[in-house]
Design a protein around this motif. Structure first.
Motif, PDB file in Angstrom:
ATOM      1  N   SER A 136       0.212  13.928  13.406  1.00  0.00           N
ATOM      2  CA  SER A 136       0.980  12.689  13.563  1.00  0.00           C
ATOM      3  C   SER A 136       0.097  11.476  13.335  1.00  0.00           C
ATOM      4  O   SER A 136      -1.127  11.528  13.515  1.00  0.00           O
ATOM      5  CB  SER A 136       1.621  12.613  14.959  1.00  0.00           C
ATOM      6  OG  SER A 136       0.627  12.580  15.959  1.00  0.00           O
ATOM      7  N   MET A 140      -0.066   4.533   6.850  1.00  0.00           N
ATOM      8  CA  MET A 140       0.353   5.111   5.571  1.00  0.00           C
ATOM      9  C   MET A 140       0.442   4.022   4.505  1.00  0.00           C
ATOM     10  O   MET A 140       0.476   2.834   4.822  1.00  0.00           O
ATOM     11  CB  MET A 140       1.730   5.777   5.721  1.00  0.00           C
ATOM     12  CG  MET A 140       1.790   6.939   6.673  1.00  0.00           C
ATOM     13  SD  MET A 140       3.513   7.377   7.079  1.00  0.00           S
ATOM     14  CE  MET A 140       3.911   6.140   8.312  1.00  0.00           C
ATOM     15  N   SER A 161       8.141   3.675  11.013  1.00  0.00           N
ATOM     16  CA  SER A 161       7.887   5.024  10.514  1.00  0.00           C
ATOM     17  C   SER A 161       6.607   5.615  11.082  1.00  0.00           C
ATOM     18  O   SER A 161       5.634   4.908  11.338  1.00  0.00           O
ATOM     19  CB  SER A 161       7.824   5.020   8.983  1.00  0.00           C
ATOM     20  OG  SER A 161       9.023   4.507   8.426  1.00  0.00           O
ATOM     21  N   TYR A 163       4.370   9.487  10.485  1.00  0.00           N
ATOM     22  CA  TYR A 163       4.370  10.831   9.898  1.00  0.00           C
ATOM     23  C   TYR A 163       4.108  11.868  10.995  1.00  0.00           C
ATOM     24  O   TYR A 163       3.309  11.665  11.898  1.00  0.00           O
ATOM     25  CB  TYR A 163       3.359  10.943   8.749  1.00  0.00           C
ATOM     26  CG  TYR A 163       1.907  10.739   9.097  1.00  0.00           C
ATOM     27  CD1 TYR A 163       1.112  11.786   9.553  1.00  0.00           C
ATOM     28  CD2 TYR A 163       1.294   9.495   8.924  1.00  0.00           C
ATOM     29  CE1 TYR A 163      -0.239  11.612   9.840  1.00  0.00           C
ATOM     30  CE2 TYR A 163      -0.049   9.294   9.207  1.00  0.00           C
ATOM     31  CZ  TYR A 163      -0.817  10.363   9.664  1.00  0.00           C
ATOM     32  OH  TYR A 163      -2.144  10.178   9.959  1.00  0.00           O
ATOM     33  N   THR A 178      -1.512   9.126   3.590  1.00  0.00           N
ATOM     34  CA  THR A 178      -2.212   8.492   4.709  1.00  0.00           C
ATOM     35  C   THR A 178      -3.200   7.475   4.157  1.00  0.00           C
ATOM     36  O   THR A 178      -3.763   7.667   3.070  1.00  0.00           O
ATOM     37  CB  THR A 178      -2.958   9.545   5.544  1.00  0.00           C
ATOM     38  OG1 THR A 178      -3.894  10.240   4.701  1.00  0.00           O
ATOM     39  CG2 THR A 178      -1.992  10.555   6.148  1.00  0.00           C
ATOM     40  N   VAL A 185       2.283  12.542   2.814  1.00  0.00           N
ATOM     41  CA  VAL A 185       3.213  12.518   3.951  1.00  0.00           C
ATOM     42  C   VAL A 185       4.644  12.201   3.509  1.00  0.00           C
ATOM     43  O   VAL A 185       5.554  12.109   4.324  1.00  0.00           O
ATOM     44  CB  VAL A 185       2.766  11.507   5.024  1.00  0.00           C
ATOM     45  CG1 VAL A 185       1.474  11.965   5.683  1.00  0.00           C
ATOM     46  CG2 VAL A 185       2.598  10.105   4.423  1.00  0.00           C
ATOM     47  N   GLY A 186       4.849  12.030   2.213  1.00  0.00           N
ATOM     48  CA  GLY A 186       6.177  11.767   1.660  1.00  0.00           C
ATOM     49  C   GLY A 186       6.249  12.307   0.254  1.00  0.00           C
ATOM     50  O   GLY A 186       5.222  12.431  -0.425  1.00  0.00           O
ATOM     51  N   PRO A 202       8.605   9.826   5.957  1.00  0.00           N
ATOM     52  CA  PRO A 202       8.115   9.955   7.330  1.00  0.00           C
ATOM     53  C   PRO A 202       9.216   9.677   8.340  1.00  0.00           C
ATOM     54  O   PRO A 202      10.168   8.935   8.073  1.00  0.00           O
ATOM     55  CB  PRO A 202       7.005   8.907   7.402  1.00  0.00           C
ATOM     56  CG  PRO A 202       6.555   8.731   5.992  1.00  0.00           C
ATOM     57  CD  PRO A 202       7.790   8.892   5.168  1.00  0.00           C
TER      58      PRO A 202
END
Length: 477
Positions: A136, A140, A161, A163, A178, A185-186, A202
């Protein structure tokens, strides 16, 4: 033209968005934009643990896999037909599910049953290979390539948002990473033959405390404003995604066989064969699903009321060797009339949500006995039996006495048997697995001879059933 939007797995304070539960079987083809969050907490709330992770029962395993397969199929189909699907990535939830495979070792009293389980996660509902790793963070940034598409949305909702996973699968088309380390993360997937998009973003806390007015039990102004801004951003994001890649639907004339490539022809044959296998598997699945529902119907003795409880009682009594059925004519209606060589009985059934069964049903039962005796073909009063399921919504270990003190007292005076329906479940559970006429006769006699609450005999330690209590769990690869 306004966009039709549906959210699955989470709700928003907006009349423009329709909500569907994760357990829903709704089709996504009626919607232009789909918001999806695979949260399976409801499936693991009361599960046991195995190797530190939740371990689901066979029925719960089936339900979870059925839901995930439904959404995986629906999401893929939505993207293929040109819809915009936005998936918010929650924490990875891994559970052990029952594979349905059993192996047996030993014989007789020493027989051991091994239940095979496998790891499963909420990410099985997403039609993309992401290989999520639980972690977590909130720092980002957008990837450089194509960042203009997400810029407006990210500018508005970056602060909301966080993650919850890193996406570690190979060839993931990343759109967010990140700030430190550049971990994905997307992701942004494009359909090959339509303008459809699968966008994995996220997570957002859609149920923040500030979004609710607890005093009035409704959405707060902050929650309504947040939802309004989110809807506007999602609609804008959908427009940006579509304008970045316009795909012309194939004209009918272009699909003529003379334009078909050799590779297409071969794949079309394979697809037809695969679809036939899917149809046959789906038919078999439906047949087994119906059989499973019927096989588990006796569990209604534990928690049901009304007609469902009456039906389960009749099935249970038949397993005990009674001839049992409900009765209704122009003058009388009895929940169940049942008989055997040892005697004839009339029963009434009552389920109470959060309290004990009271004396009211005993009065009704007494009237039924007298009505029955007035019939020409009846010469001897039937034995009265009250089937009660007090505190039916509570776990068995948390329930109090299922019958009130007055009910106990009156039953003793009137020679009425009181059957707590969950007490009836262990005998029928045994008899389903191991038909035993002697044990069934003993159960019948327990009802016939009881004045007050019935105590059923303990099931014999039959070799056929001894393996049921010796269960191991094994993880399949």
């Amino acid at each position: 033209m306004s966009k039709k939007i549906i959210s699955v797995g989470f709700s928003l304070a907006s009349p423009e968005i329709e909500y569907a539960e994760f357990r829903s079987k709704v089709s996504l083809l009626d919607w232009d934009i789909v918001l999806f969050r695979p949260d399976i907490d409801e499936f693991v709330s009361y599960s046991e643990k195995f190797q530190g992770k939740p371990s689901l029962s066979d029925s719960t395993s089936f339900l979870l896999k059925e839901c995930c397969e439904h959404w995986r199929r629906e999401l893929k189909q939505a993207v293929d037909t040109g819809k915009t699907v936005i998936v918010y990535l929650p924490p990875l939830t891994e559970v052990y599910v029952d594979t349905g495979k059993r192996t047996y070792s030993g014989t007789g009293r020493n027989q051991k049953t091994t239940t095979h389980v496998a790891l499963y996660s909420n990410y099985e509902a997403i039609p993309a290979s992401l290989s999520p790793v639980l972690t977590s963070g909130t720092a980002m940034k957008l990837v450089d390539r194509g960042s203009e598409i997400l810029a407006a949305y990210w500018g508005a909702f970056e602060k909301h948002s966080a993650y919850q996973v890193l996406l570690t699968a190979e060839s993931v088309p990343g759109c967010l990473v990140t700030r430190s380390g550049g971990k994905l993360v997307g992701a942004l997937y494009r359909a090959k033959t339509s303008a459809g998009t699968l966008l994995c973003l996220p997570d957002i806390d859609f149920y923040s405390d500030e979004f609710f007015d607890e005093e009035n039990d409704e959405w707060s102004k902050e929650g309504q404003l947040f939802s309004k801004h989110l809807v506007a951003s999602i609609v804008g994001l959908d427009k940006a995604l579509r304008s970045a890649l316009e795909v012309t639907p194939e004209p009918t004339w272009a699909s003529d066989n003379r334009f078909m490539l050799v590779s297409e022809a071969n794949l079309s044959i394979q697809l037809l064969s695969a679809e036939k296998q899917v149809e046959e598997a789906q038919k078999r699945k439906e047949e087994v699903s119906e059989a499973l529902k019927s096989a588990g119907a006796l569990r209604a003795l534990l928690y049901e009321k009304g007609k469902a409880l009456e039906a389960a009682i009749i099935d249970a009594l038949r397993l005990l060797g009674f001839k049992a059925e409900s009765f209704k004519d122009s003058e009388s209606e009895f929940d169940v009339v049942f008989e055997c060589d040892e005697g004839r009985l009339i029963g009434e059934a009552e389920g109470k949500d959060n309290k004990a069964v009271n004396i009211d049903k005993l009065r009704q039962l007494s009237m039924n006995i007298h009505e029955d005796l007035q019939r020409d073909e009846v010469t001897v009063p039937a034995k009265a039996v009250l089937f009660g399921n007090g505190f039916r919504l509570q776990p068995l270990g948390d329930r109090g006495d299922p019958f009130t003190e007055k009910c106990h007292s009156a039953a003793g005076t009137a020679s009425t048997a009181l059957v707590f329906t969950p007490d009836l479940f262990p005998p029928v559970q045994y008899l389903v697995a191991s038909p035993n006429s002697g044990y069934a006769r003993a159960c019948r006699q327990a009802i016939l001879s009881s004045n007050g609450r019935v105590t059923f005999p303990v099931a014999p330690d039959d070799e056929k059933s001894s393996g049921v209590t010796q269960i191991e769990i094994k993880v399949d690869d």
